[in-house]
Design an enzyme around this catalytic site. Structure first.
Site, PDB file in Angstrom:
ATOM      1  N   GLY A  59       2.759   2.179  10.979  1.00  0.00           N
ATOM      2  CA  GLY A  59       3.596   3.282  10.448  1.00  0.00           C
ATOM      3  C   GLY A  59       4.559   3.506  11.833  1.00  0.00           C
ATOM      4  O   GLY A  59       5.247   4.607  11.857  1.00  0.00           O
ATOM      5  N   ASN A  89       0.931  -1.199   0.015  1.00  0.00           N
ATOM      6  CA  ASN A  89      -0.061  -0.103   0.127  1.00  0.00           C
ATOM      7  C   ASN A  89       0.895   1.103  -0.018  1.00  0.00           C
ATOM      8  O   ASN A  89       1.379   1.665   1.155  1.00  0.00           O
ATOM      9  CB  ASN A  89      -1.058  -0.019   1.217  1.00  0.00           C
ATOM     10  CG  ASN A  89      -1.637   1.286   1.269  1.00  0.00           C
ATOM     11  OD1 ASN A  89      -1.879   2.067   0.240  1.00  0.00           O
ATOM     12  ND2 ASN A  89      -2.511   1.278   2.473  1.00  0.00           N
ATOM     13  N   TRP A  90       0.884   1.902  -1.189  1.00  0.00           N
ATOM     14  CA  TRP A  90       1.949   3.063  -1.174  1.00  0.00           C
ATOM     15  C   TRP A  90       1.152   4.238  -0.611  1.00  0.00           C
ATOM     16  O   TRP A  90       2.083   5.288  -0.267  1.00  0.00           O
ATOM     17  CB  TRP A  90       2.169   3.538  -2.661  1.00  0.00           C
ATOM     18  CG  TRP A  90       3.041   2.514  -3.419  1.00  0.00           C
ATOM     19  CD1 TRP A  90       3.607   1.213  -2.854  1.00  0.00           C
ATOM     20  CD2 TRP A  90       3.560   2.431  -4.575  1.00  0.00           C
ATOM     21  NE1 TRP A  90       4.379   0.849  -3.834  1.00  0.00           N
ATOM     22  CE2 TRP A  90       4.525   1.285  -5.050  1.00  0.00           C
ATOM     23  CE3 TRP A  90       3.169   3.506  -5.615  1.00  0.00           C
ATOM     24  CZ2 TRP A  90       5.097   1.189  -6.286  1.00  0.00           C
ATOM     25  CZ3 TRP A  90       4.042   3.361  -6.951  1.00  0.00           C
ATOM     26  CH2 TRP A  90       4.656   2.113  -7.206  1.00  0.00           C
ATOM     27  N   LYS A  91      -0.016   4.282  -0.313  1.00  0.00           N
ATOM     28  CA  LYS A  91      -0.795   5.455   0.355  1.00  0.00           C
ATOM     29  C   LYS A  91      -0.424   6.758  -0.422  1.00  0.00           C
ATOM     30  O   LYS A  91      -0.085   6.565  -1.734  1.00  0.00           O
ATOM     31  CB  LYS A  91      -0.214   5.790   1.692  1.00  0.00           C
ATOM     32  CG  LYS A  91      -0.413   4.263   2.796  1.00  0.00           C
ATOM     33  CD  LYS A  91      -0.305   4.680   4.169  1.00  0.00           C
ATOM     34  CE  LYS A  91      -0.143   3.298   4.823  1.00  0.00           C
ATOM     35  NZ  LYS A  91      -0.122   3.283   6.440  1.00  0.00           N
ATOM     36  N   SER A 111       3.404  -2.391  10.122  1.00  0.00           N
ATOM     37  CA  SER A 111       4.964  -2.562  10.313  1.00  0.00           C
ATOM     38  C   SER A 111       5.632  -3.750   9.914  1.00  0.00           C
ATOM     39  O   SER A 111       6.294  -4.228  10.528  1.00  0.00           O
ATOM     40  CB  SER A 111       5.503  -2.070  11.946  1.00  0.00           C
ATOM     41  OG  SER A 111       5.020  -0.659  12.146  1.00  0.00           O
ATOM     42  N   GLY A 158       2.915  -1.037   4.289  1.00  0.00           N
ATOM     43  CA  GLY A 158       2.824   0.110   3.604  1.00  0.00           C
ATOM     44  C   GLY A 158       4.308   0.546   3.467  1.00  0.00           C
ATOM     45  O   GLY A 158       4.765   0.391   2.458  1.00  0.00           O
ATOM     46  N   GLY A 159       5.029   1.036   4.389  1.00  0.00           N
ATOM     47  CA  GLY A 159       6.310   1.820   4.391  1.00  0.00           C
ATOM     48  C   GLY A 159       7.079   0.895   3.740  1.00  0.00           C
ATOM     49  O   GLY A 159       7.980   1.540   2.613  1.00  0.00           O
ATOM     50  N   GLU A 209      -5.354  -4.649  10.954  1.00  0.00           N
ATOM     51  CA  GLU A 209      -4.405  -3.725  10.967  1.00  0.00           C
ATOM     52  C   GLU A 209      -4.606  -2.834  12.268  1.00  0.00           C
ATOM     53  O   GLU A 209      -5.517  -2.006  12.300  1.00  0.00           O
ATOM     54  CB  GLU A 209      -4.309  -2.802   9.852  1.00  0.00           C
ATOM     55  CG  GLU A 209      -4.362  -3.426   8.371  1.00  0.00           C
ATOM     56  CD  GLU A 209      -3.694  -2.427   7.538  1.00  0.00           C
ATOM     57  OE1 GLU A 209      -2.423  -3.007   7.078  1.00  0.00           O
ATOM     58  OE2 GLU A 209      -4.198  -1.312   7.067  1.00  0.00           O
ATOM     59  N   HIS A 255      -9.586   1.304   5.059  1.00  0.00           N
ATOM     60  CA  HIS A 255      -8.276   1.610   5.711  1.00  0.00           C
ATOM     61  C   HIS A 255      -8.446   2.375   6.871  1.00  0.00           C
ATOM     62  O   HIS A 255      -9.274   3.477   6.872  1.00  0.00           O
ATOM     63  CB  HIS A 255      -7.203   2.005   4.994  1.00  0.00           C
ATOM     64  CG  HIS A 255      -5.789   1.884   5.473  1.00  0.00           C
ATOM     65  ND1 HIS A 255      -5.324   2.855   6.501  1.00  0.00           N
ATOM     66  CD2 HIS A 255      -4.578   1.124   5.086  1.00  0.00           C
ATOM     67  CE1 HIS A 255      -4.252   2.417   6.590  1.00  0.00           C
ATOM     68  NE2 HIS A 255      -3.823   1.383   5.829  1.00  0.00           N
TER      69      HIS A 255
HETATM   70  P1  PGA Z   1       3.004   0.271   7.457  1.00  0.00           P
HETATM   71  O1  PGA Z   1       1.344   0.420   6.872  1.00  0.00           O
HETATM   72  O2  PGA Z   1       3.314  -1.079   7.256  1.00  0.00           O
HETATM   73  O3  PGA Z   1       3.631   1.194   7.248  1.00  0.00           O
HETATM   74  O4  PGA Z   1       2.879   0.115   8.931  1.00  0.00           O
HETATM   75  C1  PGA Z   1       0.380  -0.770   6.916  1.00  0.00           C
HETATM   76  C2  PGA Z   1      -0.746   0.027   6.435  1.00  0.00           C
HETATM   77  O5  PGA Z   1      -1.374   0.924   6.811  1.00  0.00           O
HETATM   78  O6  PGA Z   1      -1.709  -0.696   5.445  1.00  0.00           O
END
Ligand code: PGA
Length: 227
Positions: A154, A7-9, A185, A206-207, A148, A99
């Site tokens: 994050g 997920n690149w957000k 994470s 995400g990250g 999540e 999300h």
């Molecule tokens: P993260 O994000 O891996 O940066 O914690 C996960 C998400 O929000 O889908």
């Protein structure tokens, strides 16, 4: 089959999108691994890059699917700024709905999310429905859920695989849910611990998906799991 959903957000510009694919394709082409039997690899870029990323995936012949990060709760009509499910279905196979960043920053309620689910289902999109715990309402039609916990997103402080698996087990009491994936994470060095946990069917980084080297390493590590 395990899901790896990046997920690149709201990140990256056009040059960075192109660089991500160039680096990823270079890594892929060194060995051209075939993960199609045990992994479903999906990336979810911002709407504005879906067209470009679909071309890049095709041109580099990458075994990656595309997903959208959100969808409108409406069909076509006077909804300025929205992107509707039938438009997305021309470009993507998957869509993330619910999300926690949308629930929190855009006030998306369970009612709104159920409208989004209706639209996505009608357009034939595969839904990844995100929940922060095992108490949140899950629409009846949902088969893939992402657990999540908000504090793990994050933060660099992931939920333990054991706890995540326990929550996943409870979520699986929803009759149609066949896969629960974990997000929060996830990194190359912890991905295997989630994939090997009893009730977890994938991860949603995400990250770590923003960096092609890290996302590649997540795939490599995931391909080596027994699960
Ligand atoms: P993260 O994000 O891996 O940066 O914690 C996960 C998400 O929000 O889908």
């Amino acid at each position: 089959m395990k899901y790896l959903i990046g997920n690149w957000k709201a990140n990256k510009n056009l040059t960075e999108v192109e660089e991500w694919f160039k680096t990823f394709a270079d890594l892929f082409n060194q060995k051209r691994p075939d993960w199609s039997n045990n992994l479903e690899v999906v990336i979810c870029p911002p709407f504005v890059y879906l067209q470009k990323t679909s071309v890049l995936i095709k041109n580099y012949s990458l075994p990656i699917k595309l997903g959208a990060q959100d969808v409108a709760p409406f069909g076509n009509g006077p909804y300025t700024g929205e992107v509707i499910a039938s438009q997305l279905s021309e470009l993507v196979e998957y869509v993330i709905i619910g999300h926690s960043e949308r629930r929190k920053n855009f006030g998306e309620s369970d009612e709104i999310l159920s409208e989004k689910v209706k639209q996505a289902n009608a357009a034939g999109l595969k839904i990844i429905y995100c929940v922060p715990d095992d108490q949140t309402i899950i629409p009846k039609s949902i088969s893939i859920v992402a657990y999540e916990p908000v504090w793990a997103i994050g933060s660099g402080k992931p939920e333990t695989p054991t706890n995540a698996s326990q929550v996943a087990k409870v979520i699986k009491n929803n009759p149609k849910v066949t896969a629960v994936i974990y997000g929060g994470s996830v990194k190359p060095d912890n991905v295997v611990s989630y994939l090997e946990a009893a009730d977890i069917s994938g991860v949603l980084p995400g990250g770590a998906s923003l960096d092609p080297l890290q996302f590649w390493q997540i795939i490599v590590n995931a391909s080596n799991t027994k699960a």
